[in-house]
Design a protein around this motif. Structure first.
Motif, PDB file in Angstrom:
ATOM      1  N   THR A  23     -16.811  69.283 -17.831  1.00 28.16           N
ATOM      2  CA  THR A  23     -15.538  69.314 -18.534  1.00 28.16           C
ATOM      3  C   THR A  23     -14.700  68.088 -18.193  1.00 28.16           C
ATOM      4  O   THR A  23     -14.615  67.692 -17.030  1.00 28.16           O
ATOM      5  CB  THR A  23     -14.745  70.564 -18.132  1.00 28.16           C
ATOM      6  N   CYS A  41     -13.328  71.400 -29.333  1.00 32.31           N
ATOM      7  CA  CYS A  41     -13.409  72.835 -29.627  1.00 32.31           C
ATOM      8  C   CYS A  41     -14.835  73.242 -29.990  1.00 32.31           C
ATOM      9  O   CYS A  41     -15.330  74.262 -29.529  1.00 32.31           O
ATOM     10  CB  CYS A  41     -12.444  73.204 -30.742  1.00 32.31           C
ATOM     11  N   ASN A  42     -15.497  72.417 -30.818  1.00 31.35           N
ATOM     12  CA  ASN A  42     -16.871  72.754 -31.204  1.00 31.35           C
ATOM     13  C   ASN A  42     -17.798  72.777 -30.002  1.00 31.35           C
ATOM     14  O   ASN A  42     -18.771  73.524 -29.979  1.00 31.35           O
ATOM     15  CB  ASN A  42     -17.404  71.750 -32.226  1.00 31.35           C
ATOM     16  N   GLY A  56     -17.073  73.837 -27.231  1.00 32.12           N
ATOM     17  CA  GLY A  56     -16.682  74.927 -26.338  1.00 32.12           C
ATOM     18  C   GLY A  56     -15.643  74.527 -25.315  1.00 32.12           C
ATOM     19  O   GLY A  56     -15.248  75.333 -24.481  1.00 32.12           O
ATOM     20  N   GLU A  57     -15.202  73.265 -25.348  1.00 32.16           N
ATOM     21  CA  GLU A  57     -14.184  72.821 -24.387  1.00 32.16           C
ATOM     22  C   GLU A  57     -12.809  73.012 -25.008  1.00 32.16           C
ATOM     23  O   GLU A  57     -12.058  72.057 -25.230  1.00 32.16           O
ATOM     24  CB  GLU A  57     -14.430  71.363 -24.008  1.00 32.16           C
ATOM     25  N   ILE A  58     -12.496  74.272 -25.270  1.00 31.28           N
ATOM     26  CA  ILE A  58     -11.281  74.593 -26.004  1.00 31.28           C
ATOM     27  C   ILE A  58     -10.028  74.165 -25.234  1.00 31.28           C
ATOM     28  O   ILE A  58      -9.057  73.698 -25.830  1.00 31.28           O
ATOM     29  CB  ILE A  58     -11.271  76.094 -26.354  1.00 31.28           C
ATOM     30  N   SER A  63     -10.781  77.692 -33.984  1.00 34.87           N
ATOM     31  CA  SER A  63     -11.567  77.746 -32.748  1.00 34.87           C
ATOM     32  C   SER A  63     -11.071  78.841 -31.805  1.00 34.87           C
ATOM     33  O   SER A  63     -11.701  79.098 -30.781  1.00 34.87           O
ATOM     34  CB  SER A  63     -11.588  76.391 -32.060  1.00 34.87           C
ATOM     35  N   VAL A  83     -13.794  81.942 -31.459  1.00 30.84           N
ATOM     36  CA  VAL A  83     -15.171  81.895 -30.957  1.00 30.84           C
ATOM     37  C   VAL A  83     -15.360  82.677 -29.652  1.00 30.84           C
ATOM     38  O   VAL A  83     -16.414  83.269 -29.438  1.00 30.84           O
ATOM     39  CB  VAL A  83     -15.675  80.437 -30.780  1.00 30.84           C
ATOM     40  N   ARG A  84     -14.344  82.707 -28.800  1.00 32.26           N
ATOM     41  CA  ARG A  84     -14.550  83.351 -27.491  1.00 32.26           C
ATOM     42  C   ARG A  84     -14.256  84.855 -27.507  1.00 32.26           C
ATOM     43  O   ARG A  84     -14.505  85.543 -26.523  1.00 32.26           O
ATOM     44  CB  ARG A  84     -13.672  82.666 -26.435  1.00 32.26           C
TER      45      ARG A  84
END
Length: 492
Positions: A12, A392-393, A395-397, A425, A428-429
């Motif tokens: 990250t 965001c895509n 997964g590092e929102i 986004s 997604v979680r």
DNA sequence: GTAGGGTTAG
């Protein structure tokens, strides 16, 4: 910067809270230049309340020139309510401040963009009483906003009633309304309701025909575009190089690559004027379907013919390399253009940044963004949107949200796309907190004058209900009913 | 603001 560069991509990336991060690459560090006056004014307007706003505007040290007002309105472009109340306060402070026609045009555009056409027309009325307009440009702005709001008939009406607003209808305003309709894919309406009916009266010229042909090309109906060209010739009008370039681009857009190539060969054979636009079209057209070698051959041919590539030509090459080759090769072209003395624009940077993001090099993309500022080409809202989207895509929102928060202070206000990217986004979680944030973003975007799609409201509502946030869902429903949408019937 | 070539990704 170096630590970012060598970090493995899976890790990250933390974005520092200070904005100096984006200018930190130059050593030794230079003191940051003072922000332009319009930027600091915009920032204090953003931070103001209805009570404190008048005080800011009365600051005697500020000279409200038309340029300063226009620049400030531009800064506040993505916060229409604040921008409009700024202009309203200021324009009522006459004669100390004399508003300019250009500022009125901006305000009309803002009001119409938030679909408050009543406010837009009352601004027009004030313009008229101050003898500042409206100009044909003002009416074109309103027409375009009607089309964007899904009301092309109203746009046509604006044109047909121009004289009632003290504007003359002429060929140029006729072509403008045709173009507004065609660019928004209402070609049928432009052609049948205006062009065929009034073309004779306004003496439709080569430009009028080009606009309609381009309209058909935009919706991939090249046979109709060819018809238009035929009619044009029948009327004794000579096609210009623009005409041919429109048709060439149309073939590529419609996926008719062979036809495009044949058309290009015909152009050469018939000694048509082949210019830098023609070459750029062909390079992009071949490249985008993966014919990189052919695109490069055309690029070389261009040089042999003595036609210099433009920044747009390089941008075309960079884009197709990013999409169909490698971002590394695209960067080689980017460096080549620098060596040759070209000045990349924000499109160039955004293409490279997107290429890097797409290849998974988020760290390098962020680094490139900081390089933009140093090259005197500040990151724009599209730049932010690209990086936020890819964060965001991936997964590092949190990184996406962090960057979004940076924008809010007035450096570069988020636009409709930014909100849509972030809100989508948040699903997604499947976390309750994320849905609450989606709801807050939705409320904020409405506050700032954006009109979310009905689908966006429904998705957020569904998400909140599924995660047990019934109370908040009710609030969203209230906001939705105020934003001009009928609330969906919900059992809460 | 009378026309043509370079920005998303689905």
């Amino acid at each position: 910067m170096l630590t970012l560069l060598h970090r493995p991509p899976a890790q990250t990336i933390t974005i520092p809270t200070s904005f100096s991060f984006f200018t930190a690459a130059s050593t030794p560090p230079l003191p940051p230049p003072p922000p332009p006056l319009d930027a600091s004014i915009a920032a204090s307007i953003l931070a103001s309340t209805p009570q404190t706003l008048p005080g800011i505007l009365q600051d005697p040290s500020i000279q409200w020139t038309p340029e300063l007002v226009d620049k400030t309105l531009k800064r506040l472009w993505n916060h229409a309510p604040k921008a409009l109340s700024f202009f309203a306060h200021l324009s009522h402070r006459r004669p100390a401040y004399a508003p300019a026609a250009s500022s009125f045009d901006h305000a009309v555009d803002l009001a119409a963009r938030v679909r408050d056409f009543r406010a837009a027309w009352s601004l027009v009325a004030r313009m008229r009483s101050l003898r500042l307009g409206p100009s044909p440009k003002t009416l074109a702005i309103i027409a375009e906003r009607y089309v964007a709001a899904g009301k092309p008939d109203r746009a046509v009406k604006v044109f047909l009633s121009m004289h009632e607003h003290g504007c003359r209808q002429d060929l140029s305003s006729f072509n403008t309304i045709l173009d507004i309709l065609c660019k928004s894919r209402h070609v049928e309406m432009a052609s049948n309701k205006l062009f065929k009916v009034f073309g004779g009266r306004f003496k439709a010229d080569c430009v009028s025909y080009n606009i309609i042909a381009n309209g058909w090309c935009l919706i991939k109906r090249t046979p109709m575009a060819l018809e238009v060209l035929k009619e044009m010739a029948d009327r004794g009008l000579t096609p210009s190089s623009t005409t041919y370039n429109i048709m060439l681009k149309g073939f590529f857009r419609a996926g008719q690559v062979d036809e495009a190539w044949q058309f290009f060969l015909q152009m050469k054979k018939r000694k048509c004027d082949i210019d830098v636009v023609t070459y750029t079209t062909v390079i992009h057209g071949f490249g985008i379907v993966g014919e990189i070698k052919k695109a490069k051959r055309v690029f070389d041919e261009m040089a042999r013919e003595g036609i210099l590539p433009s920044v747009a030509t390089y941008n075309a090459m960079i884009q197709v390399l990013c999409k169909k080759d490698t971002v590394e090769n695209a960067i080689l072209v980017f460096e080549e253009m620098l060596r040759k003395g070209y000045v990349p624009n924000s499109i160039t940077y955004n293409l490279v940044i997107r290429g890097l993001c797409h290849a998974g090099h988020m760290d390098r993309a962020v680094e490139f963004m900081s390089r933009m500022g140093e090259d005197g080409c500040e990151p724009n809202v599209q730049t932010y949107n690209i990086i936020i989207r890819y964060f965001c895509n991936a997964g590092e929102i949190e990184n996406g949200i962090h960057l979004f928060e940076k924008m809010g202070s007035g450096v570069c206000l988020p636009n409709l796309d930014t909100y849509n990217i972030l809100i989508s986004s948040m699903f997604v979680r499947k976390k309750s907190d994320d849905l609450v944030l989606a709801g807050k973003l939705l409320i904020e975007m409405v506050d700032r004058g954006f009109v979310p799609r009905k689908l966006t409201f429904n998705r957020v509502l569904d998400g909140l209900l599924l995660t047990g946030n019934q109370g908040f869902a009710k609030e969203i429903l209230r906001v939705q009913s105020k934003s001009g949408h009928l609330p969906r019937r919900f059992k809460l």
